[in-house]
Scaffold this motif. Structure first.
Motif, short mmCIF file in Angstrom:
data_model
loop_
_atom_site.label_atom_id
_atom_site.label_comp_id
_atom_site.label_asym_id
_atom_site.label_seq_id
_atom_site.Cartn_x
_atom_site.Cartn_y
_atom_site.Cartn_z
N ARG A 1 0.83 -1.20 0.00
CA ARG A 1 0.00 0.00 0.00
C ARG A 1 0.87 1.26 0.00
O ARG A 1 0.41 2.34 -0.34
CB ARG A 1 -0.92 0.00 1.22
N GLU A 2 2.11 1.11 0.42
CA GLU A 2 3.15 2.14 0.45
C GLU A 2 3.05 3.07 1.65
O GLU A 2 4.05 3.39 2.26
CB GLU A 2 3.19 2.95 -0.86
N ALA A 3 1.89 3.58 2.00
CA ALA A 3 1.78 4.54 3.10
C ALA A 3 1.74 3.79 4.44
O ALA A 3 0.72 3.24 4.82
CB ALA A 3 0.52 5.38 2.93
N PHE A 4 2.85 3.78 5.17
CA PHE A 4 2.97 2.95 6.36
C PHE A 4 1.99 3.34 7.46
O PHE A 4 1.54 2.51 8.22
CB PHE A 4 4.40 3.05 6.92
N PHE A 5 1.67 4.64 7.60
CA PHE A 5 0.90 5.10 8.76
C PHE A 5 -0.41 5.77 8.36
O PHE A 5 -0.92 6.63 9.08
CB PHE A 5 1.77 6.07 9.59
N LEU A 6 -0.98 5.37 7.24
CA LEU A 6 -2.19 6.02 6.75
C LEU A 6 -3.39 5.78 7.66
O LEU A 6 -4.22 6.67 7.85
CB LEU A 6 -2.50 5.56 5.33
N ASP A 7 -3.51 4.58 8.23
CA ASP A 7 -4.63 4.31 9.14
C ASP A 7 -4.58 5.23 10.34
O ASP A 7 -5.61 5.75 10.80
CB ASP A 7 -4.59 2.85 9.62
N TYR A 8 -3.38 5.45 10.86
CA TYR A 8 -3.22 6.36 11.99
C TYR A 8 -3.60 7.78 11.59
O TYR A 8 -4.25 8.51 12.35
CB TYR A 8 -1.78 6.32 12.49
N ALA A 9 -3.20 8.21 10.41
CA ALA A 9 -3.48 9.57 9.96
C ALA A 9 -4.97 9.86 9.97
O ALA A 9 -5.40 10.97 10.32
CB ALA A 9 -2.90 9.78 8.56
N GLU A 10 -5.76 8.89 9.60
CA GLU A 10 -7.21 9.07 9.61
C GLU A 10 -7.71 9.35 11.03
O GLU A 10 -8.56 10.23 11.25
CB GLU A 10 -7.91 7.83 9.05
N LYS A 11 -7.16 8.66 12.01
CA LYS A 11 -7.56 8.88 13.41
C LYS A 11 -7.07 10.23 13.92
O LYS A 11 -7.77 10.93 14.65
CB LYS A 11 -7.01 7.75 14.29
N ALA A 12 -5.86 10.62 13.51
CA ALA A 12 -5.33 11.91 13.93
C ALA A 12 -6.15 13.05 13.34
O ALA A 12 -6.40 14.07 13.99
CB ALA A 12 -3.87 12.04 13.50
N ARG A 13 -6.59 12.87 12.10
CA ARG A 13 -7.38 13.91 11.43
C ARG A 13 -8.71 14.15 12.14
O ARG A 13 -9.24 15.27 12.11
CB ARG A 13 -7.62 13.49 9.99
N ALA A 14 -9.18 13.14 12.82
CA ALA A 14 -10.46 13.27 13.53
C ALA A 14 -10.37 14.21 14.72
O ALA A 14 -11.38 14.75 15.17
CB ALA A 14 -10.96 11.90 13.98
N VAL A 15 -9.15 14.42 15.25
CA VAL A 15 -9.01 15.27 16.44
C VAL A 15 -8.22 16.55 16.15
O VAL A 15 -8.08 17.40 17.03
CB VAL A 15 -8.32 14.51 17.60
N SER A 16 -7.71 16.70 14.93
CA SER A 16 -6.84 17.83 14.64
C SER A 16 -6.86 18.17 13.16
O SER A 16 -6.84 17.29 12.31
CB SER A 16 -5.40 17.51 15.06
N GLN A 17 -6.86 19.46 12.88
CA GLN A 17 -6.74 19.91 11.50
C GLN A 17 -5.37 20.50 11.22
O GLN A 17 -5.15 21.15 10.20
CB GLN A 17 -7.83 20.95 11.20
N VAL A 18 -4.41 20.29 12.13
CA VAL A 18 -3.04 20.74 11.92
C VAL A 18 -2.48 20.05 10.67
O VAL A 18 -2.74 18.86 10.46
CB VAL A 18 -2.17 20.41 13.15
N PRO A 19 -1.76 20.76 9.83
CA PRO A 19 -1.14 20.12 8.65
C PRO A 19 -0.40 18.84 9.05
O PRO A 19 0.41 18.84 9.96
CB PRO A 19 -0.18 21.20 8.14
N LEU A 20 -0.70 17.76 8.34
CA LEU A 20 -0.21 16.44 8.72
C LEU A 20 0.60 15.82 7.60
O LEU A 20 0.24 15.90 6.43
CB LEU A 20 -1.42 15.55 9.04
#
Length: 403
Positions: free
Chosen positions: A271-290
């Protein structure tokens, strides 16, 4: 989407979404920046990335993790620092200095007694890294000041911002981890206390630099270690730092004892993106550029990740050591998906014992070539890299390469 500009809240604009993540260059001399570093970043800036992040710049002499780290504690190297900043900001590029302290992840050749939040030894590092001693409260306050001063000097030199390294098991990461941080004062215990070191560093830097100077964070999604910093803790740190006004957060994972940043499951690699699942969870609590870093190789995967809406930049590291103009190649339509195969000698006993370190050394050798004005060499012999390291640094060199 890869070539859409992005404007941070402070008004600075990245011309595209390529984020060259930090890699340890090991091109310092006497722990001071060199012309090789200037030339390396000159090459990368001309290659089209929107954001370049330097390798670790250490905030204290007792914070070195490798023999040839840059250590920035005063203005003695200001002329070279300014040349570095000027080179890396060419072509409308943002240049971010990553600032760090290794804590107990410092080999014994550099730190006979390294420092840490608590006197908890690293596992599996016997013979390379000595057990640490616990920092006194006053020393912690002093180290907060060291981070602030290094950031101030980076701004003076002309860098676009700094990235606080809170990942990969270094000192800030050690404070965040309940495994490594067993203090019972205000710096340990609850997550609020364990993140105090990071919070005070950030707030101190923010107060010491101008509003247009970017201040970001590199954070583990998890340490992948029993009893350590886990995903729930990480999401709470993202939320807290977002509330405090951090300018961007880059996500990675692992540490010396569990180096997730160096390995990944085959399904994740595909899939190439190692931490994409985590990014989805982080986006739920923060709109800081990720930003997520780890695994991106194909243009399709990069665009797909951006289109998901879970992140704002594509973090890429090792491919830049082999293809410094990767963004320009994609923009020009000449990019062929780069492959970064495991670097091995072919001798199992060697590869099993020092394979991860050898691999980092191999990529540092590529950056050294670029720094000398030469082209990277994908066919560079791992044996040549290994023997050169042993000749120059002895056995200590096998424990000092880092990501």
């Amino acid at each position: 989407m890869l070539f859409q500009p992005f404007t941070f809240k402070n008004g600075q604009t990245a011309k595209n979404r390529f984020f060259k993540s930090a890699m340890e260059e090991q091109l310092a001399k006497h722990n001071r920046p060199t012309e090789q570093l200037v030339r390396l970043y000159d090459t990368w800036a001309k290659g089209g990335a929107g954001v370049l992040v330097t390798g670790n710049v250490m905030v204290a002499d007792n914070g070195k993790g490798s023999i040839n780290d840059v250590v920035l504690t005063d203005d003695r190297s200001m002329d070279t620092l300014k040349a570095w900043a000027k080179a890396g900001k060419q072509n409308d590029t943002l240049l971010i200095m990553q600032i760090n302290h290794a804590g107990k992840q410092s080999p014994k050749v550099l730190s006979p007694t390294p420092v840490a939040p608590s006197a908890v030894a690293l596992q599996g590092m016997d013979g390379f890294i000595n057990p640490p001693r616990e920092l006194a409260a006053g020393e912690i306050e002093e180290l907060v000041g060291r981070f602030i001063e290094t950031a101030r000097l980076a701004e003076q030199a002309g860098f676009s911002g700094v990235q606080i390294h809170g990942a990969h098991g270094y000192l800030i990461s050690q404070f965040l981890s309940p495994h490594h941080n067993r203090r019972n004062d205000k710096w340990g215990g609850s997550l609020e206390n364990r993140m105090r070191f990071l919070v005070e560093i950030y707030q101190g830097i923010r107060a010491a630099v101008g509003s247009e100077f970017l201040v970001g964070l590199k954070l583990n999604s998890a340490d992948f270690q029993k009893g350590g910093f886990d995903e729930n803790d990480s999401i709470r740190v993202v939320q807290k730092m977002s509330e405090l006004g951090i300018d961007f957060i880059e996500i990675s994972g692992g540490n010396y004892e569990s180096p997730e940043m160096l390995t990944a499951k085959e399904s994740t690699k595909k899939r190439e993106a190692f931490f994409l699942d985590y990014a989805e969870k982080a986006r739920a609590v923060s709109q800081v550029p990720l930003i997520i870093t780890g695994g991106f190789r194909s243009e399709a995967a990069m665009n797909e990740a951006l289109q998901s809406g879970h992140l704002d930049f594509i973090g890429i590291a090792r491919p830049f050591a082999l293809m410094p103009d990767l963004p320009d190649k994609i923009r020009q339509g000449t990019y062929q998906t780069i492959t970064t195969n495991r670097i091995k000698t072919g001798v199992a006993a060697v590869d099993n014992k020092i394979g991860a370190v050898l691999e980092m050394d191999w990529y540092m050798a590529q950056m050294a070539l670029i720094g000398k004005g030469k082209q990277p060499n994908p066919n560079l012999s791992p044996w040549k890299v290994l023997l050169k390291n042993l000749w120059e640094n002895g056995k200590a060199g096998l424990s000092t390469g880092r990501s």
